[in-house]
Scaffold this motif. Sequence first.
Motif, PDB file in Angstrom:
ATOM      1  N   THR A 163      63.516 -18.966  29.777  1.00  0.00           N
ATOM      2  CA  THR A 163      62.254 -18.254  29.982  1.00  0.00           C
ATOM      3  C   THR A 163      61.405 -18.871  31.095  1.00  0.00           C
ATOM      4  OG1 THR A 163      60.993 -19.546  28.357  1.00  0.00           O
ATOM      5  CG2 THR A 163      62.191 -17.649  27.523  1.00  0.00           C
ATOM      6  N   LEU A 164      60.802 -18.000  31.905  1.00  0.00           N
ATOM      7  CA  LEU A 164      60.022 -18.484  33.053  1.00  0.00           C
ATOM      8  C   LEU A 164      58.561 -18.074  32.994  1.00  0.00           C
ATOM      9  CD1 LEU A 164      62.590 -17.630  35.862  1.00  0.00           C
ATOM     10  CD2 LEU A 164      62.063 -19.900  34.964  1.00  0.00           C
ATOM     11  N   ARG A 165      58.233 -17.166  32.076  1.00  0.00           N
ATOM     12  CA  ARG A 165      56.841 -16.702  31.973  1.00  0.00           C
ATOM     13  C   ARG A 165      56.609 -16.177  30.561  1.00  0.00           C
ATOM     14  NH1 ARG A 165      57.462 -10.949  34.841  1.00  0.00           N
ATOM     15  NH2 ARG A 165      59.556 -10.621  34.105  1.00  0.00           N
ATOM     16  N   LEU A 166      55.349 -15.903  30.247  1.00  0.00           N
ATOM     17  CA  LEU A 166      54.978 -15.500  28.894  1.00  0.00           C
ATOM     18  C   LEU A 166      55.736 -14.249  28.433  1.00  0.00           C
ATOM     19  CD1 LEU A 166      53.233 -16.113  26.454  1.00  0.00           C
ATOM     20  CD2 LEU A 166      51.367 -14.844  27.518  1.00  0.00           C
ATOM     21  N   LYS A 167      55.942 -13.333  29.365  1.00  0.00           N
ATOM     22  CA  LYS A 167      56.649 -12.104  29.019  1.00  0.00           C
ATOM     23  C   LYS A 167      58.074 -12.406  28.517  1.00  0.00           C
ATOM     24  CE  LYS A 167      57.314  -7.549  30.898  1.00  0.00           C
ATOM     25  NZ  LYS A 167      57.244  -6.638  32.008  1.00  0.00           N
ATOM     26  N   PHE A 178      61.859 -23.712  18.138  1.00  0.00           N
ATOM     27  CA  PHE A 178      61.781 -23.488  19.583  1.00  0.00           C
ATOM     28  C   PHE A 178      62.515 -24.622  20.287  1.00  0.00           C
ATOM     29  CE2 PHE A 178      57.729 -21.327  18.305  1.00  0.00           C
ATOM     30  CZ  PHE A 178      58.013 -20.072  18.833  1.00  0.00           C
ATOM     31  N   ASP A 179      63.630 -24.295  20.904  1.00  0.00           N
ATOM     32  CA  ASP A 179      64.362 -25.334  21.642  1.00  0.00           C
ATOM     33  C   ASP A 179      63.915 -25.267  23.102  1.00  0.00           C
ATOM     34  OD1 ASP A 179      66.093 -27.425  22.001  1.00  0.00           O
ATOM     35  OD2 ASP A 179      67.935 -26.291  21.588  1.00  0.00           O
ATOM     36  N   GLU A 180      63.875 -26.434  23.754  1.00  0.00           N
ATOM     37  CA  GLU A 180      63.376 -26.557  25.132  1.00  0.00           C
ATOM     38  C   GLU A 180      61.939 -26.032  25.214  1.00  0.00           C
ATOM     39  OE1 GLU A 180      64.963 -28.417  26.991  1.00  0.00           O
ATOM     40  OE2 GLU A 180      67.011 -28.341  26.238  1.00  0.00           O
ATOM     41  N   PHE A 181      61.142 -26.466  24.233  1.00  0.00           N
ATOM     42  CA  PHE A 181      59.766 -25.987  24.115  1.00  0.00           C
ATOM     43  C   PHE A 181      58.897 -26.334  25.322  1.00  0.00           C
ATOM     44  CE2 PHE A 181      55.417 -26.216  22.108  1.00  0.00           C
ATOM     45  CZ  PHE A 181      55.304 -24.866  21.857  1.00  0.00           C
ATOM     46  N   GLN A 182      59.208 -27.451  25.992  1.00  0.00           N
ATOM     47  CA  GLN A 182      58.384 -27.843  27.156  1.00  0.00           C
ATOM     48  C   GLN A 182      58.385 -26.776  28.245  1.00  0.00           C
ATOM     49  OE1 GLN A 182      61.405 -29.498  26.600  1.00  0.00           O
ATOM     50  NE2 GLN A 182      62.484 -28.608  28.332  1.00  0.00           N
ATOM     51  N   GLN A 183      59.334 -25.843  28.152  1.00  0.00           N
ATOM     52  CA  GLN A 183      59.410 -24.773  29.129  1.00  0.00           C
ATOM     53  C   GLN A 183      58.100 -23.986  29.238  1.00  0.00           C
ATOM     54  OE1 GLN A 183      62.165 -24.894  30.790  1.00  0.00           O
ATOM     55  NE2 GLN A 183      61.723 -23.173  32.133  1.00  0.00           N
ATOM     56  N   ILE A 184      57.348 -23.895  28.132  1.00  0.00           N
ATOM     57  CA  ILE A 184      56.092 -23.111  28.162  1.00  0.00           C
ATOM     58  C   ILE A 184      55.086 -23.692  29.156  1.00  0.00           C
ATOM     59  CG2 ILE A 184      56.331 -22.334  25.739  1.00  0.00           C
ATOM     60  CD1 ILE A 184      53.759 -24.145  25.246  1.00  0.00           C
ATOM     61  N   LEU A 185      55.249 -24.985  29.483  1.00  0.00           N
ATOM     62  CA  LEU A 185      54.321 -25.610  30.430  1.00  0.00           C
ATOM     63  C   LEU A 185      54.572 -25.131  31.856  1.00  0.00           C
ATOM     64  CD1 LEU A 185      54.549 -29.255  29.063  1.00  0.00           C
ATOM     65  CD2 LEU A 185      52.771 -27.569  28.607  1.00  0.00           C
ATOM     66  N   TYR A 190      55.228 -21.946  32.640  1.00  0.00           N
ATOM     67  CA  TYR A 190      54.838 -20.552  32.849  1.00  0.00           C
ATOM     68  C   TYR A 190      53.610 -20.498  33.764  1.00  0.00           C
ATOM     69  CZ  TYR A 190      57.524 -19.657  28.502  1.00  0.00           C
ATOM     70  OH  TYR A 190      58.485 -19.592  27.529  1.00  0.00           O
ATOM     71  N   PRO A 191      53.519 -19.456  34.594  1.00  0.00           N
ATOM     72  CA  PRO A 191      52.342 -19.365  35.466  1.00  0.00           C
ATOM     73  C   PRO A 191      51.043 -19.121  34.684  1.00  0.00           C
ATOM     74  CG  PRO A 191      53.727 -17.402  35.675  1.00  0.00           C
ATOM     75  CD  PRO A 191      54.489 -18.383  34.834  1.00  0.00           C
ATOM     76  N   GLU A 192      51.131 -18.481  33.505  1.00  0.00           N
ATOM     77  CA  GLU A 192      49.926 -18.225  32.706  1.00  0.00           C
ATOM     78  C   GLU A 192      49.394 -19.559  32.202  1.00  0.00           C
ATOM     79  OE1 GLU A 192      52.902 -16.862  31.990  1.00  0.00           O
ATOM     80  OE2 GLU A 192      52.687 -14.734  32.409  1.00  0.00           O
ATOM     81  N   LYS A 193      48.104 -19.755  32.299  1.00  0.00           N
ATOM     82  CA  LYS A 193      47.557 -21.074  32.023  1.00  0.00           C
ATOM     83  C   LYS A 193      47.220 -21.345  30.551  1.00  0.00           C
ATOM     84  CE  LYS A 193      48.185 -22.818  35.882  1.00  0.00           C
ATOM     85  NZ  LYS A 193      49.654 -22.761  35.695  1.00  0.00           N
ATOM     86  N   ASN A 194      47.086 -20.265  29.788  1.00  0.00           N
ATOM     87  CA  ASN A 194      46.543 -20.458  28.442  1.00  0.00           C
ATOM     88  C   ASN A 194      47.594 -20.517  27.329  1.00  0.00           C
ATOM     89  OD1 ASN A 194      47.397 -17.924  28.906  1.00  0.00           O
ATOM     90  ND2 ASN A 194      45.710 -16.900  27.842  1.00  0.00           N
ATOM     91  N   VAL A 195      48.870 -20.573  27.710  1.00  0.00           N
ATOM     92  CA  VAL A 195      49.932 -20.414  26.716  1.00  0.00           C
ATOM     93  C   VAL A 195      49.900 -21.485  25.615  1.00  0.00           C
ATOM     94  CG1 VAL A 195      52.422 -20.203  26.403  1.00  0.00           C
ATOM     95  CG2 VAL A 195      51.352 -19.278  28.431  1.00  0.00           C
ATOM     96  N   GLU A 196      49.668 -22.740  26.033  1.00  0.00           N
ATOM     97  CA  GLU A 196      49.657 -23.831  25.059  1.00  0.00           C
ATOM     98  C   GLU A 196      48.609 -23.567  23.967  1.00  0.00           C
ATOM     99  OE1 GLU A 196      49.587 -27.413  27.490  1.00  0.00           O
ATOM    100  OE2 GLU A 196      49.603 -28.602  25.643  1.00  0.00           O
TER     101      GLU A 196
END
Length: 368
Positions: A70-74, A153-160, A162-168
């Motif tokens: 995954t590369l973005r929130l979508k 969630f495996d490879e959870f650091q991936q969310i960091l 994403y271009p969207e800033k508020n995901v965390e």
Amino acid sequence: MNPFLVSGYESPKYFCDRKTEAEKIVNVIENSRNLTLISERRIGKTSLLKHVEFQLTSSIIFVYVDLYPTLRLKDFIQVLSNNIIEKLEPFSDKVIRKITSFFAALQPKFSFNPETGVPGLEFTISNNSEAEKSVNLLFEYIRNSDKKIVIAFDEFQQILKYPEKNVEALLRSEIQKDNNASFIFSGSQTHLLISMFNEYSRPFYNSSQTMYLERIEQSEYTKFIIQNFKSHNFFIDDETAKYIYEIGNGITYNIQYLCHKLFSEQEKKITSDLAKKILNEILKENEVVYFNYRELLTRLQYQILKAVAKEFHVEKPYSIQFLSKYKLDSTSSARTAINALIEKGLLINLRGIHVTDWFFSLWLKQQP
Ligand SMILES: Nc1ncnc2c1ncn2[C@@H]1O[C@H](COP(=O)(O)OP(=O)(O)OP(=O)(O)O)[C@@H](O)[C@H]1O
Ligand SMILES: [Mg+2]
């Protein structure tokens, strides 16, 4: 069949040890706590999660979500929703109606892979607020489940990334609302996960207990190696099994790979010399990749990587002692280069630094 698997998880039969760890994780799940699972690369985090899933009773639903692609929130929403519908519901007209009405605001579209039989679900998301809405609804859907749910969630650091800033913060607030589900956060970029869960200012601070997955103990692993070879009429003694553990540096993947190759040689007497020969073959087989790395790095980055490999583990990489021993540049340029190597995943920062891939490290050590 080769009993030494080098990818995926089959069943407890091919899985070495991890008894205490699996019990601890099951306990976390049964008590609806959250867990962060970290370790060096290729120690066996992903397989341990699958092993835990295998052991859970059918009253608990285990949803494994691999965030690596995954590369973005979508994309996050896409993989989470697909995994949820695959695991949570037997696919039927009734379920389609239920999901369609629950997610009505997002105009859900169903698909069905005719080859795998796996259902898919896609939402219409055209802006950030629709994306957030989907996340809210997905977690609400999880909360409404009659059965207890675990989301791993495996490879959870991936969310960091994403271009969207508020995901965390968005995910943290959803996870917090849930007191019946359990969340497992696992990943291979330890430094990112550690800061995410241990820095006071971060949304996930103190939200889960941490398990640091150590190497499998040598005595357990040698038993496993001997037993698997012997049951296929190979001969191997204790010393040789220990030697394999050592040349694999205790890292699960390396040991599995060495044993897998030794098994496929079909040489019925396994000796240390044979193991050594296989190790050299592995380094040779990977050489193209290693040379390629060298091309992609700056001269200083490559010099540092080689220096770290020669030392095995460097506790104080910015010390004058280490830098001058290998005639490396000033502390500030070394710092930049080391950080870049950590970002690229070639070095790992765990109580000091070392080269992430042990076989690569052995190869580097042989370089002039
Ligand atoms: N307990 C075990 N017994 C036997 N084989 C194992 C065990 N744990 C993991 N393996 C094998 O070791 C390899 C690495 O395991 P896995 O992919 O689970 O590690 P990981 O920590 O998730 O790695 P990464 O850091 O790359 O995500 C796999 O080939 C897997 O089949
Ligand atoms: Mg993994």
